[in-house]
Scaffold this motif. Structure first.
Motif, PDB file in Angstrom:
ATOM      1  N   PRO B  64       0.841  -1.204   0.000  1.00  0.00           N
ATOM      2  CA  PRO B  64       0.000   0.000   0.000  1.00  0.00           C
ATOM      3  C   PRO B  64       0.873   1.249   0.000  1.00  0.00           C
ATOM      4  N   SER B  65       0.493   2.269  -0.779  1.00  0.00           N
ATOM      5  CA  SER B  65       1.299   3.494  -0.807  1.00  0.00           C
ATOM      6  C   SER B  65       0.813   4.493   0.227  1.00  0.00           C
ATOM      7  N   THR B  66      -0.314   4.197   0.860  1.00  0.00           N
ATOM      8  CA  THR B  66      -0.803   5.131   1.873  1.00  0.00           C
ATOM      9  C   THR B  66      -1.079   4.359   3.175  1.00  0.00           C
ATOM     10  N   THR B  67      -2.245   4.591   3.771  1.00  0.00           N
ATOM     11  CA  THR B  67      -2.581   3.998   5.071  1.00  0.00           C
ATOM     12  C   THR B  67      -3.815   3.103   4.928  1.00  0.00           C
ATOM     13  N   ASP B  68      -4.215   2.492   6.054  1.00  0.00           N
ATOM     14  CA  ASP B  68      -5.358   1.573   6.028  1.00  0.00           C
ATOM     15  C   ASP B  68      -6.701   2.278   5.856  1.00  0.00           C
ATOM     16  N   PHE B  69      -6.867   3.397   6.541  1.00  0.00           N
ATOM     17  CA  PHE B  69      -8.186   4.022   6.652  1.00  0.00           C
ATOM     18  C   PHE B  69      -8.104   5.516   6.381  1.00  0.00           C
ATOM     19  N   ASN B  70      -9.126   6.042   5.707  1.00  0.00           N
ATOM     20  CA  ASN B  70      -9.284   7.491   5.710  1.00  0.00           C
ATOM     21  C   ASN B  70     -10.748   7.863   5.553  1.00  0.00           C
ATOM     22  N   GLY B  71     -11.022   9.150   5.796  1.00  0.00           N
ATOM     23  CA  GLY B  71     -12.397   9.618   5.715  1.00  0.00           C
ATOM     24  C   GLY B  71     -12.575  10.976   6.340  1.00  0.00           C
ATOM     25  N   LEU B  72     -13.747  11.181   6.885  1.00  0.00           N
ATOM     26  CA  LEU B  72     -14.249  12.514   7.174  1.00  0.00           C
ATOM     27  C   LEU B  72     -14.995  12.521   8.498  1.00  0.00           C
ATOM     28  N   TYR B  73     -14.674  13.473   9.374  1.00  0.00           N
ATOM     29  CA  TYR B  73     -15.400  13.662  10.635  1.00  0.00           C
ATOM     30  C   TYR B  73     -15.554  15.157  10.896  1.00  0.00           C
ATOM     31  N   LYS B  74     -16.791  15.605  10.999  1.00  0.00           N
ATOM     32  CA  LYS B  74     -17.074  17.035  11.249  1.00  0.00           C
ATOM     33  C   LYS B  74     -16.289  17.931  10.303  1.00  0.00           C
ATOM     34  N   GLY B  75     -16.275  17.578   9.040  1.00  0.00           N
ATOM     35  CA  GLY B  75     -15.605  18.395   8.032  1.00  0.00           C
ATOM     36  C   GLY B  75     -14.091  18.233   7.990  1.00  0.00           C
ATOM     37  N   ARG B  76     -13.537  17.458   8.918  1.00  0.00           N
ATOM     38  CA  ARG B  76     -12.079  17.293   8.957  1.00  0.00           C
ATOM     39  C   ARG B  76     -11.646  16.000   8.258  1.00  0.00           C
ATOM     40  N   TYR B  77     -10.514  16.055   7.592  1.00  0.00           N
ATOM     41  CA  TYR B  77      -9.936  14.872   6.952  1.00  0.00           C
ATOM     42  C   TYR B  77      -9.233  14.011   8.001  1.00  0.00           C
ATOM     43  N   ILE B  78      -9.564  12.721   8.020  1.00  0.00           N
ATOM     44  CA  ILE B  78      -9.041  11.757   8.981  1.00  0.00           C
ATOM     45  C   ILE B  78      -8.237  10.700   8.232  1.00  0.00           C
ATOM     46  N   ASP B  79      -7.076  10.334   8.747  1.00  0.00           N
ATOM     47  CA  ASP B  79      -6.223   9.360   8.063  1.00  0.00           C
ATOM     48  C   ASP B  79      -5.434   8.593   9.109  1.00  0.00           C
ATOM     49  N   PHE B  80      -5.532   7.260   9.098  1.00  0.00           N
ATOM     50  CA  PHE B  80      -4.781   6.517  10.107  1.00  0.00           C
ATOM     51  C   PHE B  80      -4.404   5.116   9.655  1.00  0.00           C
ATOM     52  N   GLU B  81      -3.469   4.578  10.402  1.00  0.00           N
ATOM     53  CA  GLU B  81      -2.934   3.252  10.176  1.00  0.00           C
ATOM     54  C   GLU B  81      -3.154   2.442  11.457  1.00  0.00           C
ATOM     55  N   ALA B  82      -3.628   1.204  11.313  1.00  0.00           N
ATOM     56  CA  ALA B  82      -3.859   0.340  12.469  1.00  0.00           C
ATOM     57  C   ALA B  82      -2.749  -0.699  12.560  1.00  0.00           C
ATOM     58  N   LYS B  83      -2.213  -0.878  13.777  1.00  0.00           N
ATOM     59  CA  LYS B  83      -1.153  -1.874  14.010  1.00  0.00           C
ATOM     60  C   LYS B  83      -1.466  -2.610  15.295  1.00  0.00           C
ATOM     61  N   GLU B  84      -1.377  -3.926  15.265  1.00  0.00           N
ATOM     62  CA  GLU B  84      -1.475  -4.655  16.530  1.00  0.00           C
ATOM     63  C   GLU B  84      -0.239  -5.527  16.694  1.00  0.00           C
ATOM     64  N   THR B  85       0.079  -5.775  17.957  1.00  0.00           N
ATOM     65  CA  THR B  85       1.279  -6.559  18.230  1.00  0.00           C
ATOM     66  C   THR B  85       1.022  -7.535  19.378  1.00  0.00           C
ATOM     67  N   ASN B  86       1.704  -8.674  19.331  1.00  0.00           N
ATOM     68  CA  ASN B  86       1.654  -9.632  20.428  1.00  0.00           C
ATOM     69  C   ASN B  86       2.663  -9.306  21.521  1.00  0.00           C
ATOM     70  N   ASN B  87       3.455  -8.298  21.248  1.00  0.00           N
ATOM     71  CA  ASN B  87       4.452  -7.831  22.195  1.00  0.00           C
ATOM     72  C   ASN B  87       3.788  -7.058  23.339  1.00  0.00           C
ATOM     73  N   LYS B  88       4.423  -7.083  24.526  1.00  0.00           N
ATOM     74  CA  LYS B  88       3.874  -6.349  25.662  1.00  0.00           C
ATOM     75  C   LYS B  88       4.613  -5.047  25.916  1.00  0.00           C
ATOM     76  N   THR B  89       5.825  -4.940  25.398  1.00  0.00           N
ATOM     77  CA  THR B  89       6.672  -3.825  25.810  1.00  0.00           C
ATOM     78  C   THR B  89       6.994  -2.839  24.684  1.00  0.00           C
ATOM     79  N   SER B  90       6.698  -3.214  23.445  1.00  0.00           N
ATOM     80  CA  SER B  90       6.986  -2.274  22.350  1.00  0.00           C
ATOM     81  C   SER B  90       6.277  -2.692  21.069  1.00  0.00           C
ATOM     82  N   LEU B  91       6.134  -1.704  20.174  1.00  0.00           N
ATOM     83  CA  LEU B  91       5.611  -1.963  18.831  1.00  0.00           C
ATOM     84  C   LEU B  91       6.790  -2.002  17.869  1.00  0.00           C
TER      85      LEU B  91
END
Ligand SMILES: [Mg+2]
Ligand SMILES: [Mg+2]
Lengths: 184, 184
Positions: B64-91
């Motif tokens: 992917p050249s960008t992120t997982d999710f994007n869209g719109l909330y109250k007129g603002r542009y929203i853009d984010f990436e989701a990451k999960e890890t099995n680690n307890k102390t760091s990503l």
């Protein structure tokens, strides 16, 4: 002349590809951050050969639930769908899906900038048509009656998009005029 | 108790799927318009059987050249990436690509709301980490030295995302607090 450049520029390139190229120019020159969404694919079978990339062996195209392009310009959310037609007098509704129109309606209601980019290929003319006049037409005049949006309607309610060599579909110029400096 | 619900809610569901479900709730209740982008696929071979849908016979996953999710909330542009890890102390940084960070930097510079959603699965804790503290860490402290973002950093600079049955990753609550009502 503009016309010669335009003919040259468009040769063999789809509207979608010209917009992708324009977006690259906008990104490289720090004007806007707008990307085409990948075509959604339903993957059924994947092979994982040793020491090489996963190979998708069976998959199907799915209907996009949103639009072709979205992104960000001057802090504003931008969302649009590109359509081109070989017709000279109207854009057939057949390529526009209900769920896309629903999505665009939602974007407008949540304060995004939302529109169609429509190209009449035989005329070599490309328009930005804001979602609101489109929605009014879709909901009232045409729904269940007409099967297309007339060229004259698009020309009247839309804004012709200028051509530049580096930005073949220079729609940010129109956004600036119509949405940022007021109007529409 | 919240913990029981949380454990129940998360059972077998990936972070990404929980966000997709949360987004559906946001859309159905007219809160926000946010979608997951399709996974990009490079199609090499397609069959077109008569009277049935096109079958993709050979294709490859692309980065992917960008992120997982994007869209719109109250007129603002929203853009984010989701990451999960099995680690307890760091990503681990290993799952975060340069070009994604570049994209997120661009979004921030153009006035969008940009962040990571990070889940530590063994802890059952999910955080919204704004892009700015992430970028500072990426550019200075960690670049070329550390290979991960410590849990303590994420807990300090981020905001824990509350769980609701209908919105399992209720990140709009955090956006409201951090970006809309000021803060960050
Ligand atoms: Mg299209
Ligand atoms: Mg992800």
């Amino acid at each position: 002349s503009k016309n010669i450049l335009n003919t040259y520029g468009n040769r063999g390139m789809t509207l979608e590809n010209e917009i992708v190229e324009t977006n690259k120019f906008y990104l490289d020159t720090n004007i806007a951050v707008i990307h085409k969404k990948p075509t959604p694919v339903q993957v059924v079978q994947v092979d994982y050969p040793k020491r090489s990339a996963a190979v998708i062996k069976e998959a199907y195209y799915r209907r996009p639930s949103t639009t072709d392009f979205n992104g960000l310009y001057k802090g504003r959310y931008i969302d649009f769908e590109a359509k081109e037609t070989n017709n000279k007098t109207s854009l057939p509704f057949s390529n526009i899906h209900d769920h896309q129109v629903e999505h665009m309606r939602n974007v407008d209601q949540h304060g995004g900038i939302c529109f169609f980019i429509i190209r009449f290929k035989p005329l070599n003319e490309t328009y930005l048509l804001p979602i609101r006049p489109f929605i009014r037409a879709w909901d009232t005049e045409f729904d269940g009656k007409r099967k297309s949006l007339p060229y004259t309607f698009i020309k009247e309610k839309g804004f012709e998009i200028p051509f530049r060599l580096q930005a073949k579909v220079d729609y940010i110029k129109v956004i600036e005029k119509v949405y940022i400096n007021g109007g529409d």
